[in-house]
Design a protein around this motif. Structure first.
Motif, PDB file in Angstrom:
ATOM      1  N   ALA A  40       0.835  -1.203   0.000  1.00 27.22           N
ATOM      2  CA  ALA A  40       0.000   0.000   0.000  1.00 27.22           C
ATOM      3  C   ALA A  40       0.871   1.255   0.000  1.00 27.22           C
ATOM      4  CB  ALA A  40      -0.928  -0.014   1.213  1.00 27.22           C
ATOM      5  N   GLN A  41       1.982   1.216   0.750  1.00 25.54           N
ATOM      6  CA  GLN A  41       2.905   2.348   0.758  1.00 25.54           C
ATOM      7  C   GLN A  41       3.536   2.539  -0.622  1.00 25.54           C
ATOM      8  OE1 GLN A  41       3.652   4.553   3.062  1.00 25.54           O
ATOM      9  NE2 GLN A  41       2.680   3.737   4.897  1.00 25.54           N
ATOM     10  N   ASP A  42       3.796   1.441  -1.329  1.00 32.05           N
ATOM     11  CA  ASP A  42       4.313   1.543  -2.702  1.00 32.05           C
ATOM     12  C   ASP A  42       3.320   2.301  -3.590  1.00 32.05           C
ATOM     13  OD1 ASP A  42       6.574   0.168  -2.023  1.00 32.05           O
ATOM     14  OD2 ASP A  42       5.945  -1.742  -2.901  1.00 32.05           O
ATOM     15  N   ALA A  43       2.034   2.014  -3.400  1.00 30.46           N
ATOM     16  CA  ALA A  43       1.008   2.719  -4.183  1.00 30.46           C
ATOM     17  C   ALA A  43       0.999   4.198  -3.828  1.00 30.46           C
ATOM     18  CB  ALA A  43      -0.365   2.089  -3.915  1.00 30.46           C
ATOM     19  N   LEU A  44       1.186   4.511  -2.556  1.00 27.20           N
ATOM     20  CA  LEU A  44       1.244   5.914  -2.138  1.00 27.20           C
ATOM     21  C   LEU A  44       2.432   6.616  -2.793  1.00 27.20           C
ATOM     22  CD1 LEU A  44       0.320   8.260  -0.327  1.00 27.20           C
ATOM     23  CD2 LEU A  44       1.732   7.283   1.509  1.00 27.20           C
ATOM     24  N   VAL A  45       3.579   5.960  -2.833  1.00 26.72           N
ATOM     25  CA  VAL A  45       4.756   6.535  -3.489  1.00 26.72           C
ATOM     26  C   VAL A  45       4.466   6.780  -4.975  1.00 26.72           C
ATOM     27  CG1 VAL A  45       7.145   6.092  -4.173  1.00 26.72           C
ATOM     28  CG2 VAL A  45       6.395   5.560  -1.838  1.00 26.72           C
ATOM     29  N   ALA A  46       3.778   5.820  -5.601  1.00 26.39           N
ATOM     30  CA  ALA A  46       3.424   5.983  -7.021  1.00 26.39           C
ATOM     31  C   ALA A  46       2.528   7.202  -7.214  1.00 26.39           C
ATOM     32  CB  ALA A  46       2.732   4.721  -7.535  1.00 26.39           C
ATOM     33  N   ALA A  47       1.587   7.405  -6.278  1.00 26.09           N
ATOM     34  CA  ALA A  47       0.711   8.584  -6.362  1.00 26.09           C
ATOM     35  C   ALA A  47       1.529   9.870  -6.232  1.00 26.09           C
ATOM     36  CB  ALA A  47      -0.354   8.514  -5.274  1.00 26.09           C
ATOM     37  N   LEU A  48       2.482   9.879  -5.336  1.00 24.96           N
ATOM     38  CA  LEU A  48       3.329  11.065  -5.155  1.00 24.96           C
ATOM     39  C   LEU A  48       4.155  11.357  -6.399  1.00 24.96           C
ATOM     40  CD1 LEU A  48       4.494  10.368  -1.486  1.00 24.96           C
ATOM     41  CD2 LEU A  48       3.067  12.286  -2.234  1.00 24.96           C
ATOM     42  N   GLU A  49       4.477  10.301  -7.159  1.00 22.43           N
ATOM     43  CA  GLU A  49       5.266  10.479  -8.377  1.00 22.43           C
ATOM     44  C   GLU A  49       4.398  10.930  -9.553  1.00 22.43           C
ATOM     45  OE1 GLU A  49       6.980   6.646  -8.887  1.00 22.43           O
ATOM     46  OE2 GLU A  49       8.610   6.963  -7.432  1.00 22.43           O
ATOM     47  N   HIS A  50       3.184  10.358  -9.680  1.00 20.24           N
ATOM     48  CA  HIS A  50       2.377  10.550 -10.881  1.00 20.24           C
ATOM     49  C   HIS A  50       1.343  11.664 -10.766  1.00 20.24           C
ATOM     50  CE1 HIS A  50       3.963   7.082 -13.094  1.00 20.24           C
ATOM     51  NE2 HIS A  50       3.923   6.398 -11.944  1.00 20.24           N
ATOM     52  N   TRP A  51       0.708  11.816  -9.632  1.00 22.23           N
ATOM     53  CA  TRP A  51      -0.403  12.768  -9.542  1.00 22.23           C
ATOM     54  C   TRP A  51       0.013  14.219  -9.727  1.00 22.23           C
ATOM     55  CZ3 TRP A  51      -4.091  10.779  -5.078  1.00 22.23           C
ATOM     56  CH2 TRP A  51      -4.517   9.483  -5.398  1.00 22.23           C
ATOM     57  N   PRO A  52       1.180  14.627  -9.222  1.00 23.95           N
ATOM     58  CA  PRO A  52       1.571  16.028  -9.485  1.00 23.95           C
ATOM     59  C   PRO A  52       1.750  16.317 -10.973  1.00 23.95           C
ATOM     60  CG  PRO A  52       2.820  15.145  -7.634  1.00 23.95           C
ATOM     61  CD  PRO A  52       2.108  13.983  -8.253  1.00 23.95           C
ATOM     62  N   ILE A  53       2.038  15.280 -11.764  1.00 28.28           N
ATOM     63  CA  ILE A  53       2.236  15.452 -13.210  1.00 28.28           C
ATOM     64  C   ILE A  53       0.934  15.217 -13.971  1.00 28.28           C
ATOM     65  CG2 ILE A  53       3.458  14.585 -15.242  1.00 28.28           C
ATOM     66  CD1 ILE A  53       5.714  13.717 -13.296  1.00 28.28           C
ATOM     67  N   ASP A  54       0.256  14.094 -13.655  1.00 25.74           N
ATOM     68  CA  ASP A  54      -0.930  13.683 -14.409  1.00 25.74           C
ATOM     69  C   ASP A  54      -2.228  14.249 -13.846  1.00 25.74           C
ATOM     70  OD1 ASP A  54       0.866  12.155 -15.860  1.00 25.74           O
ATOM     71  OD2 ASP A  54       0.518  10.349 -14.641  1.00 25.74           O
ATOM     72  N   GLY A  55      -2.181  14.781 -12.631  1.00 29.57           N
ATOM     73  CA  GLY A  55      -3.399  15.252 -11.985  1.00 29.57           C
ATOM     74  C   GLY A  55      -4.006  14.182 -11.090  1.00 29.57           C
ATOM     75  N   VAL A  56      -4.831  14.616 -10.161  1.00 24.60           N
ATOM     76  CA  VAL A  56      -5.483  13.679  -9.239  1.00 24.60           C
ATOM     77  C   VAL A  56      -6.580  12.928  -9.997  1.00 24.60           C
ATOM     78  CG1 VAL A  56      -6.830  13.453  -7.116  1.00 24.60           C
ATOM     79  CG2 VAL A  56      -5.012  15.178  -7.269  1.00 24.60           C
ATOM     80  N   GLY A  61      -9.168   6.892  -4.642  1.00 23.33           N
ATOM     81  CA  GLY A  61      -9.104   5.689  -3.817  1.00 23.33           C
ATOM     82  C   GLY A  61      -9.000   4.434  -4.655  1.00 23.33           C
ATOM     83  N   ALA A  62      -9.770   4.387  -5.739  1.00 24.27           N
ATOM     84  CA  ALA A  62      -9.722   3.225  -6.634  1.00 24.27           C
ATOM     85  C   ALA A  62      -8.361   3.137  -7.319  1.00 24.27           C
ATOM     86  CB  ALA A  62     -10.837   3.331  -7.675  1.00 24.27           C
ATOM     87  N   TRP A  63      -7.778   4.273  -7.671  1.00 23.50           N
ATOM     88  CA  TRP A  63      -6.445   4.291  -8.298  1.00 23.50           C
ATOM     89  C   TRP A  63      -5.420   3.675  -7.348  1.00 23.50           C
ATOM     90  CZ3 TRP A  63      -1.447   5.744  -7.788  1.00 23.50           C
ATOM     91  CH2 TRP A  63      -0.686   5.977  -8.932  1.00 23.50           C
ATOM     92  N   LEU A  64      -5.458   4.095  -6.090  1.00 27.11           N
ATOM     93  CA  LEU A  64      -4.518   3.552  -5.109  1.00 27.11           C
ATOM     94  C   LEU A  64      -4.744   2.054  -4.900  1.00 27.11           C
ATOM     95  CD1 LEU A  64      -4.564   6.431  -2.467  1.00 27.11           C
ATOM     96  CD2 LEU A  64      -2.583   5.718  -3.819  1.00 27.11           C
ATOM     97  N   MET A  65      -6.019   1.647  -4.820  1.00 25.42           N
ATOM     98  CA  MET A  65      -6.321   0.226  -4.622  1.00 25.42           C
ATOM     99  C   MET A  65      -5.820  -0.593  -5.804  1.00 25.42           C
ATOM    100  SD  MET A  65      -7.777  -2.067  -2.611  1.00 25.42           S
ATOM    101  CE  MET A  65      -9.198  -1.491  -1.662  1.00 25.42           C
ATOM    102  N   ALA A  66      -6.089  -0.121  -7.031  1.00 22.94           N
ATOM    103  CA  ALA A  66      -5.654  -0.863  -8.217  1.00 22.94           C
ATOM    104  C   ALA A  66      -4.139  -0.958  -8.278  1.00 22.94           C
ATOM    105  CB  ALA A  66      -6.199  -0.181  -9.477  1.00 22.94           C
ATOM    106  N   THR A  67      -3.462   0.143  -7.965  1.00 23.33           N
ATOM    107  CA  THR A  67      -1.997   0.146  -8.005  1.00 23.33           C
ATOM    108  C   THR A  67      -1.432  -0.809  -6.963  1.00 23.33           C
ATOM    109  OG1 THR A  67      -1.994   2.454  -8.757  1.00 23.33           O
ATOM    110  CG2 THR A  67       0.046   1.602  -7.808  1.00 23.33           C
ATOM    111  N   ALA A  68      -1.996  -0.780  -5.766  1.00 19.31           N
ATOM    112  CA  ALA A  68      -1.515  -1.670  -4.707  1.00 19.31           C
ATOM    113  C   ALA A  68      -1.742  -3.132  -5.076  1.00 19.31           C
ATOM    114  CB  ALA A  68      -2.211  -1.336  -3.389  1.00 19.31           C
ATOM    115  N   LYS A  69      -2.884  -3.421  -5.718  1.00 18.44           N
ATOM    116  CA  LYS A  69      -3.161  -4.810  -6.099  1.00 18.44           C
ATOM    117  C   LYS A  69      -2.258  -5.250  -7.250  1.00 18.44           C
ATOM    118  CE  LYS A  69      -7.839  -5.393  -4.323  1.00 18.44           C
ATOM    119  NZ  LYS A  69      -9.260  -5.673  -4.627  1.00 18.44           N
TER     120      LYS A  69
END
Length: 425
Positions: A40-56, A61-69
């Motif tokens: 789950a923390q890996d998914a959070l790191v991915a959000a920190l990398e991608h969302w500032p560039i691609d937007g929220v 929540g579903a994005w984080l869940m899918a990434t973590a899975k």
């Protein structure tokens, strides 16, 4: 340090709300809480990398869940390749992959709420497993279900951050070594395990309601965390009366928060509080939860009985209108349902209010030799109050001073010393 951007603030807010669901959903796949939290923390790191560039994303929540899975499936594939005997980790990969196809995520969240609820329940029961010490259960629950950082937990309990970090690491290692299954307990095990869960949540609440140490009388953030956990549990276990009993107790007690301190942060005792400052919404929520507990046949459960006592205070428009005889009767029932020296001490207060200080002092005096209360500051505090009401001022002053020596809360110490100074003929 640069201020956080709006995107980073959004990520932080989403993580607070969604982290427990994500960890629970991943834990169902990997069957290990430590691994699930890491993914789950890996998914959070991915959000920190991608969302500032691609937007929220529209559904963060579903994005984080899918990434973590996705991360979980990668881990399962690697484990399967490295250890062919681990069939239980890879036996249903194709079905699991179907769950995390991005186009399918929104439907997954909409259609599988029952499963998500079950996953959260599994996470709660696992984090509060009796194989862990009480301190470990509290820390792990706040980390996994409360969404608190290690530093926040450490500050809340005035414990060094490395101590909390070690406590959490050891807890996850203990669960892994003990092979604690990520599952809901069944049969006779359910009651005992549920008791552990309720105990943890109430411990968190009590530490926020009256801090054991430090310079603050209360820590409202911990109260809020416990209330949220209690409400989640009430939604996930709607047929368990004691769950609603605990929810009722916390809602009713939390309704007094604004009135429990004055403008300088000094404690204001219950009978001196301005009841117009009590939160009527929380009182209504508490009374509804208590009615639910009673309707389920749980009126005599320990938490429901304590909620009944809190309800007596909540229903009284003034301190003088409090039904102390009913409160004393409820404490009698509580002493039968969950006997303990602390319950007896509280019963002494209620009996004193209902039938006079001499009757209450008799109960309190019988507790003076109780080993578990030897360092409990509220015993001499209660005795001091009752002795003062009986006009035994010198004895009362000595008891208040002893209570002040025993407490670790600075605000409470000041209050007790003030009462000692006021214990004069």
């Amino acid at each position: 340090m640069a201020p956080p951007t709006r995107t980073h603030q959004a990520i932080d807010a989403v993580w607070r709300i969604e982290s427990a669901r994500i960890i629970a959903g991943v834990a169902r796949l990997v069957r290990d809480i430590g691994t699930a939290e890491e993914l789950a923390q890996d998914a959070l790191v991915a959000a920190l990398e991608h969302w500032p560039i691609d937007g929220v994303p529209d559904n963060p929540g579903a994005w984080l869940m899918a990434t973590a899975k996705h991360r979980a499936l990668d881990r399962l594939r690697r484990d399967k390749l490295q250890a062919s005997k681990h069939e239980e980790l890879g036996h249903d990969l194709e079905a699991q992959e179907a769950l995390i196809v991005p186009d399918f995520v929104d439907a997954l969240d909409a259609a599988r709420q029952d499963t998500i609820g079950d996953d959260l329940l599994r996470l709660i029961f696992t984090a509060c497993h009796p194989v862990l010490s009480t301190e470990a259960r509290v820390a792990l629950t706040l980390k996994l279900l409360g969404g608190l950082t290690t530093g926040e937990i450490a500050r809340a309990f005035l414990v060094p951050e490395p101590t909390i970090a070690q406590r959490i690491v050891r807890a996850k290692r203990t669960l892994s070594v003990a092979r604690v299954p990520f599952e809901l307990p069944a049969g006779d095990a359910l009651a005992a395990r549920l008791g552990s869960v309720l105990e943890v949540i109430y411990l968190v609440f009590n530490e926020g309601y009256t801090a054991t140490s430090g310079g603050d009388w209360m820590r409202p953030a911990l109260v809020a965390d416990a209330l949220r956990l209690g409400r989640i549990l009430a939604q996930l276990a709607p047929d368990e009366p004691e769950v609603h009993g605990l929810a009722a107790l916390m809602e009713l007690q939390a309704s007094r928060l604004a009135a429990r301190v004055d403008a300088e942060g000094r404690p204001v005792l219950l009978l001196d509080q301005d009841r117009t400052r009590w939160d009527r919404l929380l009182i209504r929520r508490g009374l509804v939860a208590l009615e639910r507990a009673e309707a389920l046949g749980g009126a005599l459960g320990p938490y429901a009985l304590q909620a009944g006592i809190a309800a007596c205070h909540a229903r009284a428009p003034t301190a003088d209108a409090t039904d102390w005889e009913r409160i004393a009767a409820l404490y009698d029932a509580l002493a039968q349902a969950a006997p303990s020296p602390v319950v007896e001490l509280n019963r002494a207060v209620a009996v004193a209010m209902a039938f006079g200080p001499a009757a209450g002092l008799e109960i309190a005096d019988a507790l003076r030799g109780e080993p578990s209360l030897a360092s409990y500051h509220l015993l001499p505090s209660v005795r001091g109050d009752l002795l003062a009401k009986l006009g035994r001022h010198a004895e009362a002053r000595a008891e208040f001073e002893r209570a002040a020596e025993l407490t670790r809360n600075e605000r409470e110490r000041d209050l007790l010393l003030q009462r000692a100074a006021g214990a004069t003929p």
